[in-house]
Design a protein around this motif. Sequence first.
Motif, PDB file in Angstrom:
ATOM      1  N   THR A 195      19.837  50.779  53.524  1.00 44.61           N
ATOM      2  CA  THR A 195      21.152  50.102  53.180  1.00 44.61           C
ATOM      3  C   THR A 195      21.378  51.913  51.877  1.00 44.61           C
ATOM      4  O   THR A 195      20.286  52.470  50.831  1.00 44.61           O
ATOM      5  CB  THR A 195      20.616  49.214  51.848  1.00 44.61           C
ATOM      6  OG1 THR A 195      19.573  49.593  51.005  1.00 44.61           O
ATOM      7  CG2 THR A 195      20.280  47.776  52.462  1.00 44.61           C
ATOM      8  N   TYR A 196      22.550  51.875  51.630  1.00 40.55           N
ATOM      9  CA  TYR A 196      23.072  53.187  51.055  1.00 40.55           C
ATOM     10  C   TYR A 196      24.560  52.029  49.873  1.00 40.55           C
ATOM     11  O   TYR A 196      25.139  51.145  50.775  1.00 40.55           O
ATOM     12  CB  TYR A 196      23.674  54.324  51.663  1.00 40.55           C
ATOM     13  CG  TYR A 196      24.652  54.090  52.993  1.00 40.55           C
ATOM     14  CD1 TYR A 196      25.809  53.666  52.173  1.00 40.55           C
ATOM     15  CD2 TYR A 196      24.001  53.442  53.954  1.00 40.55           C
ATOM     16  CE1 TYR A 196      26.901  53.853  54.022  1.00 40.55           C
ATOM     17  CE2 TYR A 196      24.924  52.895  54.958  1.00 40.55           C
ATOM     18  CZ  TYR A 196      26.931  52.998  54.808  1.00 40.55           C
ATOM     19  OH  TYR A 196      27.237  52.834  55.553  1.00 40.55           O
TER      20      TYR A 196
ATOM     21  N   LEU B 146      28.267  52.534  49.786  1.00 42.68           N
ATOM     22  CA  LEU B 146      29.255  52.530  50.663  1.00 42.68           C
ATOM     23  C   LEU B 146      29.842  54.088  50.020  1.00 42.68           C
ATOM     24  O   LEU B 146      30.366  54.437  51.537  1.00 42.68           O
ATOM     25  CB  LEU B 146      30.379  50.706  50.595  1.00 42.68           C
ATOM     26  CG  LEU B 146      31.267  51.473  51.798  1.00 42.68           C
ATOM     27  CD1 LEU B 146      29.758  51.221  53.557  1.00 42.68           C
ATOM     28  CD2 LEU B 146      31.477  50.309  51.770  1.00 42.68           C
TER      29      LEU B 146
ATOM     30  N   GLY C 138      25.921  49.673  54.373  1.00 43.97           N
ATOM     31  CA  GLY C 138      26.372  50.195  52.935  1.00 43.97           C
ATOM     32  C   GLY C 138      27.266  48.872  52.236  1.00 43.97           C
ATOM     33  O   GLY C 138      27.816  47.812  52.594  1.00 43.97           O
TER      34      GLY C 138
END
Length: 135
Positions: free
Chosen positions: A62-63, A65, A86
């Motif tokens: 996960t990051y 966005l 994201g």
Amino acid sequence: MPSGPNTTPSASPATEARLRLTTAATGRFDGAWWPHARDLSAELPALLGAVTERLGRIDRVTYHLEEWPAPHRRLAFDEGVVRLEGFRSQAAGSLTVIGWNRKRLTLAVVPPETGRETAERVLADAASGRTPQPA
């Protein structure tokens, strides 16, 4: 390996991941990562290879966005597929790698354009358990 319009094949990492991890959970981050470029799909294979021993098989990443320009939604890696997700709610300057066993590492991300001296300071701070100061 599954493939499709949202899958990119895993390539052998051309460079080693610039990564420092803590030895024990001590704070908000489990370490810091300094990617070479802002192409998340191209940068992740080296990072995932470096954390697989600690997490086992990787399920997803996960990051934030808005920090990574349009990465693929899936990445072929280690005979499987890693989902890339994201979120605007993800803390800016962070990335989380989650294993199939639900173990996770949350990393401070040093922007790739950061100078070496500053980046190395942030990596060292993260590895020592101190909250890294923004690059």
